[in-house]
Design a protein around this motif. Structure first.
Motif, PDB file in Angstrom:
ATOM      1  N   PHE A   1      44.376  63.514  73.443  1.00 12.65           N
ATOM      2  CA  PHE A   1      43.722  63.922  73.938  1.00 12.65           C
ATOM      3  C   PHE A   1      42.711  63.064  75.865  1.00 12.65           C
ATOM      4  O   PHE A   1      41.552  62.905  75.461  1.00 12.65           O
ATOM      5  CB  PHE A   1      42.731  64.408  73.676  1.00 12.65           C
ATOM      6  CG  PHE A   1      43.430  66.395  72.882  1.00 12.65           C
ATOM      7  CD1 PHE A   1      44.224  67.045  74.021  1.00 12.65           C
ATOM      8  CD2 PHE A   1      43.488  65.799  71.710  1.00 12.65           C
ATOM      9  CE1 PHE A   1      44.972  68.420  72.951  1.00 12.65           C
ATOM     10  CE2 PHE A   1      43.624  66.818  71.018  1.00 12.65           C
ATOM     11  CZ  PHE A   1      44.080  67.848  71.419  1.00 12.65           C
TER      12      PHE A   1
ATOM     13  N   GLU B   1      45.658  65.819  82.059  1.00  8.60           N
ATOM     14  CA  GLU B   1      44.842  66.276  80.808  1.00  8.60           C
ATOM     15  C   GLU B   1      45.228  68.046  81.348  1.00  8.60           C
ATOM     16  O   GLU B   1      45.754  68.801  80.998  1.00  8.60           O
ATOM     17  CB  GLU B   1      43.475  66.322  80.927  1.00  8.60           C
ATOM     18  CG  GLU B   1      43.469  66.484  79.840  1.00  8.60           C
ATOM     19  CD  GLU B   1      41.830  66.313  79.569  1.00  8.60           C
ATOM     20  OE1 GLU B   1      41.182  67.312  78.224  1.00  8.60           O
ATOM     21  OE2 GLU B   1      41.090  65.209  79.586  1.00  8.60           O
TER      22      GLU B   1
ATOM     23  N   ASN C   1      48.378  69.017  81.763  1.00  7.96           N
ATOM     24  CA  ASN C   1      48.996  69.018  80.528  1.00  7.96           C
ATOM     25  C   ASN C   1      48.213  71.132  80.036  1.00  7.96           C
ATOM     26  O   ASN C   1      49.064  71.526  79.800  1.00  7.96           O
ATOM     27  CB  ASN C   1      48.676  68.699  79.389  1.00  7.96           C
ATOM     28  CG  ASN C   1      49.769  67.574  79.742  1.00  7.96           C
ATOM     29  OD1 ASN C   1      50.197  67.424  80.473  1.00  7.96           O
ATOM     30  ND2 ASN C   1      49.863  66.278  79.210  1.00  7.96           N
ATOM     31  N   TRP C   2      47.134  71.139  80.766  1.00  6.09           N
ATOM     32  CA  TRP C   2      46.366  71.924  80.351  1.00  6.09           C
ATOM     33  C   TRP C   2      46.924  73.088  80.933  1.00  6.09           C
ATOM     34  O   TRP C   2      47.281  74.560  80.074  1.00  6.09           O
ATOM     35  CB  TRP C   2      44.844  72.109  80.736  1.00  6.09           C
ATOM     36  CG  TRP C   2      44.403  73.652  80.738  1.00  6.09           C
ATOM     37  CD1 TRP C   2      43.684  73.816  79.426  1.00  6.09           C
ATOM     38  CD2 TRP C   2      43.820  73.837  81.629  1.00  6.09           C
ATOM     39  NE1 TRP C   2      42.798  74.849  79.993  1.00  6.09           N
ATOM     40  CE2 TRP C   2      43.080  74.789  81.104  1.00  6.09           C
ATOM     41  CE3 TRP C   2      44.076  73.945  82.820  1.00  6.09           C
ATOM     42  CZ2 TRP C   2      42.735  76.249  81.996  1.00  6.09           C
ATOM     43  CZ3 TRP C   2      43.755  75.342  83.660  1.00  6.09           C
ATOM     44  CH2 TRP C   2      42.925  76.444  83.108  1.00  6.09           C
TER      45      TRP C   2
ATOM     46  N   SER D   1      51.382  73.727  78.855  1.00  8.89           N
ATOM     47  CA  SER D   1      50.852  74.516  77.903  1.00  8.89           C
ATOM     48  C   SER D   1      50.280  75.823  77.748  1.00  8.89           C
ATOM     49  O   SER D   1      50.636  76.678  76.901  1.00  8.89           O
ATOM     50  CB  SER D   1      50.277  73.590  77.182  1.00  8.89           C
ATOM     51  OG  SER D   1      48.845  73.419  77.331  1.00  8.89           O
ATOM     52  N   ASN D   2      49.860  76.494  79.106  1.00  5.26           N
ATOM     53  CA  ASN D   2      49.241  77.808  78.866  1.00  5.26           C
ATOM     54  C   ASN D   2      50.215  79.029  79.602  1.00  5.26           C
ATOM     55  O   ASN D   2      49.732  79.711  79.599  1.00  5.26           O
ATOM     56  CB  ASN D   2      47.779  77.297  79.373  1.00  5.26           C
ATOM     57  CG  ASN D   2      46.596  77.174  78.206  1.00  5.26           C
ATOM     58  OD1 ASN D   2      46.909  77.615  76.816  1.00  5.26           O
ATOM     59  ND2 ASN D   2      46.105  76.073  77.855  1.00  5.26           N
TER      60      ASN D   2
ATOM     61  N   GLN E   1      52.334  73.692  72.012  1.00  4.19           N
ATOM     62  CA  GLN E   1      51.073  73.378  73.034  1.00  4.19           C
ATOM     63  C   GLN E   1      50.005  72.351  72.700  1.00  4.19           C
ATOM     64  O   GLN E   1      50.269  71.482  73.791  1.00  4.19           O
ATOM     65  CB  GLN E   1      49.794  74.003  73.686  1.00  4.19           C
ATOM     66  CG  GLN E   1      50.990  76.011  73.953  1.00  4.19           C
ATOM     67  CD  GLN E   1      49.347  76.957  73.753  1.00  4.19           C
ATOM     68  OE1 GLN E   1      48.841  77.587  72.641  1.00  4.19           O
ATOM     69  NE2 GLN E   1      49.290  77.828  74.924  1.00  4.19           N
ATOM     70  N   THR E   2      50.162  71.955  71.207  1.00  5.31           N
ATOM     71  CA  THR E   2      49.020  70.808  71.172  1.00  5.31           C
ATOM     72  C   THR E   2      49.918  69.239  71.841  1.00  5.31           C
ATOM     73  O   THR E   2      49.930  68.790  72.322  1.00  5.31           O
ATOM     74  CB  THR E   2      49.181  70.427  69.476  1.00  5.31           C
ATOM     75  OG1 THR E   2      48.899  71.819  69.159  1.00  5.31           O
ATOM     76  CG2 THR E   2      47.887  69.622  69.078  1.00  5.31           C
TER      77      THR E   2
ATOM     78  N   LYS F   1      49.700  69.272  75.255  1.00  8.33           N
ATOM     79  CA  LYS F   1      48.638  68.759  75.865  1.00  8.33           C
ATOM     80  C   LYS F   1      49.083  67.390  75.238  1.00  8.33           C
ATOM     81  O   LYS F   1      47.612  66.818  76.141  1.00  8.33           O
ATOM     82  CB  LYS F   1      47.602  69.110  74.801  1.00  8.33           C
ATOM     83  CG  LYS F   1      47.119  70.482  75.813  1.00  8.33           C
ATOM     84  CD  LYS F   1      46.439  71.262  74.540  1.00  8.33           C
ATOM     85  CE  LYS F   1      45.694  73.007  75.426  1.00  8.33           C
ATOM     86  NZ  LYS F   1      45.524  73.451  74.286  1.00  8.33           N
TER      87      LYS F   1
END
Lengths: 228, 230
Positions: free
Chosen positions: B9, B35, B38-39, B42-43, B165-166, B169
């Motif tokens: 992260f 970050e 990617n946040w 990923s959502n 998602q991990t 991220k």
């Protein structure tokens, strides 16, 4: 409903030129069937559908059977009298004959109207290689359409008179008939942990071939590691 | 000059995660573009709406109110590959279907991810020894997440989605650890196999897949040299 033997006699009277054989099933299921003459099969099928006593209006299942060439050993026992006057000797003479292979299409017929069935009819090809044409029964029973295509695809029986005879499961470029007994699978073996002898044999054969990547045989590995 | 240690992260600058958390408690939110990017990605993973076999039923169940894949932002199943981010290969891939699945993958825009859902999509499953079933979609596509099960329960699919998602991220925008879709040398499209006379041609993509070496395999001694010397 009348028995198959009675039905066969009725068919013999109605279609004197056609050869209809009662194929008995010696097993416990006793699923006897009628082996039809393929030249008259469609007329007979139409008769079975329209006859007021039968009205077999529904073909629930059509499938194929592959009967490969088979060696049959016939044993004939003859008793030879002893010239010295003793008890007669029994002499066995064995003769080996080759039963040529053929393909069969099997249809299971029911009557929705009269609530009886199944009546099983079979059609047989002359051999397994070049004379594999049978008359299609799709013009008689519409439900045979996809099932005859499946038989064509997997067994290679060509149904003459079928409205749309194409492969149904495999792609059009595919050349083999996978449900035949002599079908050879593509050599795409891949190691997997298994206890099935057939697959382990395949693994051994593949390991010997020059194209083999390192493959494991669990028994060998276990023995080396001292695992029982 | 050594490359900096890999952080899953990446924080802004050289501030450690504990310091950042301390700042956040005081009302200062520090982040990086990477970050944030990617946040967001990923959502809002939009899966491609297609199912191949019984695993698709579990995928549908995961989308319904009881399991509610919308909690993870992946509820928008797109009927067009052009609008999808994620391909869930849910079920048995027959050899007849395989070229079409690869074609759908090629039509999806980057960044895109692939989940192999269930035993069949992973390896052929119970149909592995059959003549008409592909022994795993990873022979033709780069699979990110494997979800075992026959079929996997909806929770398993949701867990796979969280794993994805991990993974998203942790992706980097630049540098040697840049995400696959940002590297020029990584392919976006993969060759579509053709229908052959006996099997697909080729039977696998050799850049993606090779036959597995079993874990307990005893090493094979090399063939003896012609003139061994003491």
């Amino acid at each position: 409903m009348e028995t198959l033997e009675q039905l066969r006699e009725r068919l013999a009277a109605r279609f004197p030129a056609a050869q209809t054989v009662l194929a008995t099933d010696p097993g416990a299921a006793a699923e006897h069937s009628l082996l039809l003459d393929s030249t008259h099969a469609r007329d007979i099928a139409r008769f079975l559908r329209d006859d007021p006593a039968l009205r077999l209006d529904y073909c629930s299942n059509a499938t194929g059977v592959d009967w490969p060439e088979k060696e049959i050993t016939d044993v004939v026992k003859t008793s030879v009298p002893d010239p010295a006057g003793g008890p007669a000797k029994i002499v066995e003479t064995k003769s080996v004959r080759v039963q040529p292979g053929y393909l069969e299409a099997v249809y299971h017929l029911y009557s929705i109207a009269l609530k009886h069935g199944p009546v099983v009819i079979r059609l047989r090809t002359a051999n397994r290689t070049d004379a594999v044409t049978l008359p299609s029964l799709t013009p008689v029973w519409r439900s045979c359409d996809f099932q005859e295509r499946e038989i064509f695809d997997l067994f290679g029986i060509v149904f003459a008179g079928h409205p749309d005879l194409r492969r149904i499961l495999m792609w059009d470029e595919f050349k083999d008939h996978p449900m035949r007994k002599d079908y050879v699978e593509p050599p795409d073996y891949e190691w997997e942990p298994t206890a099935h002898d057939e697959i382990l044999e395949k693994a051994k054969a593949f390991r010997a071939s020059p194209a083999a990547t390192p493959l494991d045989e669990p028994s060998v590995a276990s023995a080396k590691e001292g695992i029982k | 000059m050594s490359t900096p240690a890999y952080t899953p992260f990446p924080a802004a600058g050289n501030i450690s995660d504990t310091d950042r958390e301390e700042l956040r408690r005081n009302g200062i939110l520090l982040t990086s573009l990477e970050e944030l990017y990617n946040w967001g990605r990923s959502n809002s993973i939009w899966p491609l709406q297609f199912g191949l076999a019984c695993c698709a039923i579990e995928m549908i169940a995961a989308a319904t109110a009881r399991f509610d894949i919308a909690r993870f932002g992946a509820e928008i199943f797109r009927p067009s590959p052009r609008q999808a981010d994620l391909m869930i290969v849910s079920g048995t891939v027959t050899k007849k279907m395989a070229p079409l699945v690869v074609r759908l993958w090629n039509q999806m825009p980057e960044p895109k991810y692939c989940i192999a859902m269930g035993a069949c999509a992973i390896s052929g499953g119970p149909f592995k020894q059959g003549y008409n079933v592909l022994k795993g979609i990873d022979r033709f596509l780069p699979v990110d997440i494997y979800i075992p099960g026959c079929p996997p329960r909806p929770e398993a699919l949701l867990n796979g989605l969280i794993q994805l998602q991990t993974q998203i991220k942790a992706e980097h925008i630049t540098g040697p650890r840049a995400a696959r879709h940002l590297r020029a040398d990584a392919p976006s499209e993969y060759p579509i196999p053709e229908y052959g006379a006996h099997d697909l041609t080729p039977t696998q993509n050799p850049t993606l897949w090779s036959a597995p070496v079993p874990p307990r395999y005893p090493p094979v001694a090399p063939p003896p040299a012609s003139a061994p010397s003491a």
